[in-house]
Design an enzyme around this catalytic site. Structure first.
Site, PDB file in Angstrom:
ATOM      1  N   CYS A   7       0.812  -1.204   0.000  1.00 14.91           N
ATOM      2  CA  CYS A   7       0.000   0.000   0.000  1.00 14.91           C
ATOM      3  C   CYS A   7       0.863   1.279   0.000  1.00 14.91           C
ATOM      4  O   CYS A   7       1.521   1.561  -0.988  1.00 14.91           O
ATOM      5  CB  CYS A   7      -0.976  -0.053   1.180  1.00 14.91           C
ATOM      6  SG  CYS A   7      -2.247   1.187   1.074  1.00 14.91           S
ATOM      7  N   HIS A  54      -3.912  -4.829   0.754  1.00 14.02           N
ATOM      8  CA  HIS A  54      -3.381  -5.322   2.034  1.00 14.02           C
ATOM      9  C   HIS A  54      -3.442  -6.849   2.114  1.00 14.02           C
ATOM     10  O   HIS A  54      -4.506  -7.406   2.359  1.00 14.02           O
ATOM     11  CB  HIS A  54      -4.167  -4.721   3.201  1.00 14.02           C
ATOM     12  CG  HIS A  54      -3.866  -3.280   3.416  1.00 14.02           C
ATOM     13  ND1 HIS A  54      -2.812  -2.852   4.185  1.00 14.02           N
ATOM     14  CD2 HIS A  54      -4.455  -2.168   2.925  1.00 14.02           C
ATOM     15  CE1 HIS A  54      -2.772  -1.530   4.174  1.00 14.02           C
ATOM     16  NE2 HIS A  54      -3.758  -1.095   3.419  1.00 14.02           N
ATOM     17  N   GLU A  99      -2.249  -8.632   4.428  1.00 16.54           N
ATOM     18  CA  GLU A  99      -2.246  -9.081   5.827  1.00 16.54           C
ATOM     19  C   GLU A  99      -3.648  -9.219   6.418  1.00 16.54           C
ATOM     20  O   GLU A  99      -3.823  -9.878   7.428  1.00 16.54           O
ATOM     21  CB  GLU A  99      -1.387  -8.140   6.693  1.00 16.54           C
ATOM     22  CG  GLU A  99      -1.921  -6.724   6.907  1.00 16.54           C
ATOM     23  CD  GLU A  99      -1.573  -5.743   5.788  1.00 16.54           C
ATOM     24  OE1 GLU A  99      -1.403  -6.188   4.643  1.00 16.54           O
ATOM     25  OE2 GLU A  99      -1.501  -4.534   6.066  1.00 16.54           O
TER      26      GLU A  99
END
Ligand code: XMP
Length: 513
Positions: free
Chosen positions: A81, A168, A170
């Protein structure tokens, strides 16, 4: 030191989640301040770098920028990002300022899997949260994946080992995100997958020892998972230099104080001071019915008793241990300053560390609840502690409706003990989020033998939940509920009626207060 991946923190609330995913891949990582000099990263022998996301624009005056030398370290870098924007900004691409944020779910189409997307399907659901976006690739880079509104959702410079993703990986909502992270760590950086809970414990023990030296640590033990694991970990690290304090506020469940004493004092041989302040708490709560007032009295009295006890302990302590977990840490980060160090903690016993000039020591502050449970189990804590249901700080104080008296507490304790007994025996204790009894100050008519009775009501609150934000009542087998009810009315004097709470949260809360 194991092979280390550096996560540079640019202020994203998700930085700790990246670290958590790295642990899930059994790789060791350290979170570094965004401005950490490349020379230090080299000296630490890092094998790869992840640039975290962040809320700012790379063009903002106060934008956090890394040491440009990190791009010359010769180790692979993954920009996530804001991290991709940084790559664009520092390596000769173009980043377009944008007023609107692209936020939420999107679709990724992989054009060129390379090492980062190896083994993944061609299309995946992804989660975006960014403002600016890359509009021109830096020299040496190619696009590897596109999304609905970005032709550069994935980029790479294979030669230098630089990878970037606009979304993202994660977060849970991104499909196969952990596989992308693992591909970077293992396939690209060549990191060893040998970092386990045992290693975390060994590392943490060494860290605690070096911080504490010959100093003394005090810890408030509540008997809950977090403080119990913190106590066991601190004890492993510094043994007799740890003193735990357990306050009996008179609002504990049946047998709780004995259990805590038996486990920690006798079993773990921890220096545990049990303070019986129940009379003081109950005196101050006498005649108080209003829930907020009860909470305030309990909270204030706790801090007072705890502080007084700490002062009375012989020898000066420099540290206050706390079982703060990552989700407890308020993610209020200042980008201009140091994001990692400005994160504040709550639960810090009403400013007590400052007043008593104690330094906080929080060995679990980077972990999530399930990881804390793994650490607890590896330290030898019993299942009853590691998988314990949550119990509110104000204890039975929020489970006796209306004013609190010793008689009502006794009835509630006995009813609750029956409930726990049956929940344990049936195994449902481990399957639900919480199961407890509530005392209702309502008298209803009943019959017992030939006698007419006029006794209190007990409500059963048994809920399923994942995070306590929402909850639903647990649909337990009717015969189990029947058994709990008949045992309570038979065994607990003063109760002639048991009711079941079938409200969900919202609109009801889990506790009755
Ligand atoms: P509610 O009742 O708000 O509860 O749905 C959500 C979760 O928080 C626990 N709880 C507390 N825990 N101090 C605590 O440490 C408190 O004052 C408190 N109030 C509620 C509750 O048991 C549930 O797990």
């Amino acid at each position: 030191m194991p092979q280390t991946i550096a996560v540079l923190d640019f202020g994203s609330q998700l930085t700790q989640v990246i670290a958590r995913r790295i642990r899930e891949c059994q790789v060791y990582s350290r979170i570094y301040h965004f401005s950490t000099p490349a020379a230090q990263l080299r000296a630490d022998g890092i094998v790869g770098i992840i640039l975290s996301g962040g809320p700012q624009s790379v063009y903002a005056k106060t934008a956090p920028h890394p040491d440009p030398e990190i791009f010359k370290l010769g180790v692979p870098i993954l920009g996530i990002c804001f991290g991709v924007q940084l790559m664009g900004h520092f390596l000769g691409g173009k980043v377009a300022l944008s007023k609107a944020r692209e936020y939420g779910l999107g679709q990724l189409t992989i054009k060129k899997p390379g090492k980062l997307f190896a083994g993944l399907p061609r299309t995946l659901r992804i989660w975006n949260s960014h403002g600016d976006k890359l509009t021109e690739l830096p020299p040496g880079f190619v696009a590897t994946a596109v999304s609905d509104n970005s032709p550069f959702s994935g980029i790479e410079d294979k030669k230098r080992g630089f990878y970037g993703i606009q979304f993202h990986p994660e977060v849970f909502h991104t499909e196969r995100g952990v596989d992308m992270i693992r591909n970077f760590l293992v396939g690209i950086c060549g990191a060893a997958q040998d970092w386990t809970t045992k290693d975390f414990i060994a590392h943490s023990v060494a860290d605690i020892r070096s911080k504490v030296g010959k100093g003394r640590v005090l810890l408030g033990l509540s008997g809950g998972v977090d403080s119990s694991v913190a106590a066991a970990l601190l004890h492993k690290a510094i043994g007799k230099q740890l003193t735990c304090v357990f306050v009996d506020n008179g609002l504990l469940r049946k047998g709780e104080r004995d259990y805590v004493e038996a486990l920690y004092k006798r079993n773990f041989k921890i220096d545990l001071r049990v303070v019986d302040a129940s009379a003081l708490f109950l005196r101050r709560l006498k005649g108080i019915s209003e829930p907020e007032q009860k909470r305030k009295i309990i909270g204030r009295t706790f801090v007072e008793v705890f502080e007084k006890t700490l002062k009375s302990i012989e020898g000066r302590a420099e540290f206050l241990g706390q079982g703060t977990l990552y989700p407890d840490v308020i993610e209020s980060v200042s980008i201009a300053g140091n994001p990692a160090s400005l994160i504040k903690t709550h639960h810090n016993v009403g400013g007590l560390p400052e007043r008593m000039k104690l330094k906080l020591i929080e060995p679990l502050r980077e972990l999530f609840k399930d990881e804390v449970r793994q650490v607890g189990a590896a330290l030898g804590l019993p299942k009853e502690v590691v998988w314990r249901q949550p119990f509110p700080g104000p204890g039975l104080g929020v489970r006796v409706m209306g004013d609190i008296t010793p008689d009502k507490l006794e009835i509630l304790r006995n009813a609750d003990a029956v409930l726990q007994d049956e929940m344990m025996a049936s195994g449902y204790y481990w399957k639900v989020w919480q199961s407890f009894a509530v005392f209702l100050p309502v008298k209803t008519v009943g019959v017992f033998g030939d006698e007419r009775t006029y006794d209190y009501v007990i409500a059963l609150r048994i809920v399923e939940s994942v995070d306590a934000m929402t909850a639903d009542w647990a649909k337990l087998p009717h015969d189990l509920l029947g058994k709990i009810s008949s045992r309570i009315t038979n065994e607990v004097r003063g109760v002639s009626r048991v009711v079941l709470d079938i409200s969900s949260k919202p609109p009801a809360t889990i506790e009755w207060e």
